[in-house]
Design an enzyme around this catalytic site. Sequence first.
Site, PDB file in Angstrom:
ATOM      1  CB  THR A 253      -3.699   3.729   9.350  1.00  0.00           C
ATOM      2  OG1 THR A 253      -2.980   2.739   8.623  1.00  0.00           O
ATOM      3  CG2 THR A 253      -2.721   4.744   9.877  1.00  0.00           C
TER       4      THR A 253
ATOM      5  CB  ILE B 164      -1.008  -0.530   9.786  1.00  0.00           C
ATOM      6  CG1 ILE B 164       0.342  -0.822  10.461  1.00  0.00           C
ATOM      7  CG2 ILE B 164      -2.102  -0.296  10.850  1.00  0.00           C
ATOM      8  CD1 ILE B 164       0.786   0.243  11.477  1.00  0.00           C
ATOM      9  CG  ASP B 165      -7.064  -2.938   6.684  1.00  0.00           C
ATOM     10  OD1 ASP B 165      -7.153  -2.114   5.764  1.00  0.00           O
ATOM     11  OD2 ASP B 165      -8.045  -3.457   7.234  1.00  0.00           O
TER      12      ASP B 165
ATOM     13  CD  GLU C  29      -2.732   1.507   2.297  1.00  0.00           C
ATOM     14  OE1 GLU C  29      -2.775   0.716   3.251  1.00  0.00           O
ATOM     15  OE2 GLU C  29      -3.538   2.430   2.126  1.00  0.00           O
TER      16      GLU C  29
ATOM     17  CG  ASP D 199      -3.245  -2.481   4.369  1.00  0.00           C
ATOM     18  OD1 ASP D 199      -2.450  -1.725   4.970  1.00  0.00           O
ATOM     19  OD2 ASP D 199      -4.422  -2.169   4.096  1.00  0.00           O
TER      20      ASP D 199
ATOM     21  CG  ASP E  37      -8.027  -2.002   1.638  1.00  0.00           C
ATOM     22  OD1 ASP E  37      -7.262  -1.659   2.548  1.00  0.00           O
ATOM     23  OD2 ASP E  37      -8.444  -1.217   0.755  1.00  0.00           O
TER      24      ASP E  37
HETATM   25  C1  IPD Z   1      -8.832   1.348   5.320  1.00  0.00           C
HETATM   26  C2  IPD Z   1      -9.614   0.482   6.293  1.00  0.00           C
HETATM   27  C3  IPD Z   1     -11.050   0.952   6.376  1.00  0.00           C
HETATM   28  C4  IPD Z   1     -11.727   0.924   5.017  1.00  0.00           C
HETATM   29  C5  IPD Z   1     -10.938   1.779   4.050  1.00  0.00           C
HETATM   30  C6  IPD Z   1      -9.491   1.290   3.968  1.00  0.00           C
HETATM   31  P1  IPD Z   1      -6.202   1.662   5.817  1.00  0.00           P
HETATM   32  O1  IPD Z   1      -7.501   0.878   5.191  1.00  0.00           O
HETATM   33  O2  IPD Z   1      -9.607  -0.869   5.916  1.00  0.00           O
HETATM   34  O3  IPD Z   1     -11.796   0.117   7.235  1.00  0.00           O
HETATM   35  O4  IPD Z   1     -13.037   1.433   5.135  1.00  0.00           O
HETATM   36  O5  IPD Z   1     -11.541   1.695   2.770  1.00  0.00           O
HETATM   37  O6  IPD Z   1      -8.769   2.120   3.082  1.00  0.00           O
HETATM   38  O7  IPD Z   1      -6.065   2.959   5.071  1.00  0.00           O
HETATM   39  O8  IPD Z   1      -6.426   1.826   7.254  1.00  0.00           O
HETATM   40  O9  IPD Z   1      -5.088   0.706   5.458  1.00  0.00           O
HETATM   41 CA    CA Z   2      -6.165  -0.904   4.167  1.00  0.00          CA
HETATM   42 CA    CA Z   3      -2.897   0.499   5.394  1.00  0.00          CA
END
Ligand code: IPD
Ligand code: CA
Ligand code: CA
Length: 266
Positions: A92, A89-90, A69, A87, A214
Site C-alpha cells: 500500500t 493491495i499488498d 487483511e 490481501d 502477505d
Molecule cells: C506490507 C508489504 C511490505 C512488507 C510488510 C507488509 P501491506 O503489506 O508487503 O513489503 O514488508 O510486512 O505488511 O501493508 O502493504 O499490505
Molecule cells: Ca500485505
Molecule cells: Ca494490504
Amino acid sequence: MTNWNEVDTYAKEWIKEAGESIKKSFVQKITVESKSNPNDLVTDIDKATEKFFIHKINERFPTHQILGEEGFGNELEELSGTVWIIDPIDGTMNFVHQQRNFAISIGIYEDGVGMIGLIYDVVHDELYHAMKDKGAYLNDQPLPKLTNVKVEEAIIGLNTTWVVPNRRIDHSILTPLVRDVRGTRSYGSAALEIAFVATGRLDAYITLRLSPWDFAGGIVIIEELGGVYTTLNGKPFNLLGQNSVLISRPGLHERILKDYLNNGIW
Ligand code: IPD
Ligand code: CA
Ligand code: CA
C-alpha cells in the site's frame, strides 16, 4: 466436491476486474489513513477492493470463508473448508507513493492445503498463478522448476530494517549473509517479492514479520515450483498468525538456514 477449475476461472476474472478499478483510482483523490503506526497505511481503495472480492465470493460460493487483511471477511480460528486469504493491495505504501510496485494477492485453501495462488501485478498486467499439482505460470508462460544457486551468486530480497537495530532480530545475524550474497533488493511488496522468487528474479526472500494474506497466494506458487518456505527458525508457517519468512530456491534455503541462521537457533 469443489470444482477447482471453476473457482480458478472466477478468481482470475475478479482479480483482473479489481485491477482495472484500482487503475482507475490513479486519477481520483484517494483517502489515506494510518493503522497500527504512522507508516502502516490503508486507503479507501484497499477497503473497496476487499469488499468487492467478498461480495463476489459470497454471491458465487456462499459456503466459502474469507480471511481479508482489512477485516471485512470472516473471523477465522481454523482453516477448515474452503478459505480465501486475500490481501487487496499488498504494498500500500508503494500504491500511495509510487502508483506501482503493489499487487493483489489471493490464496485459496481447502482444509489448510493451498489449492490456488494468485498474485496480480496490476500496473505491469502480470498475473502469477498456480493450482496445486498443475504447475505455475506468469500470464500464459509456464514457470520452470526452481534449482539451487550458490550464496555467492544469489540476489536476496531483504528490507534494510532487519540489518539495523530492530525489535525482531539481532541485526548482526544477517550481516554475513548480506556480505556474501551477490546483491540485495527491497521492493516493498511481500507478495511481489515472493513472485520474484518464483520467477528467479530473486533467489530468496527474507523478512521478519508477515501475515497470512502477505504470503498465502505466493507459497502455493512457490510450492508448485519446488521452492522451500519456512520461518527463519526452519519451522512450517502458521497460516493464521504472523511468521518470520525464508522463501528460497531449494538448496539455497538449506544453506542459508544452516550456515547463516545456525539452523534457526538465535
Ligand atoms: C506490507 C508489504 C511490505 C512488507 C510488510 C507488509 P501491506 O503489506 O508487503 O513489503 O514488508 O510486512 O505488511 O501493508 O502493504 O499490505
Ligand atoms: Ca500485505
Ligand atoms: Ca494490504
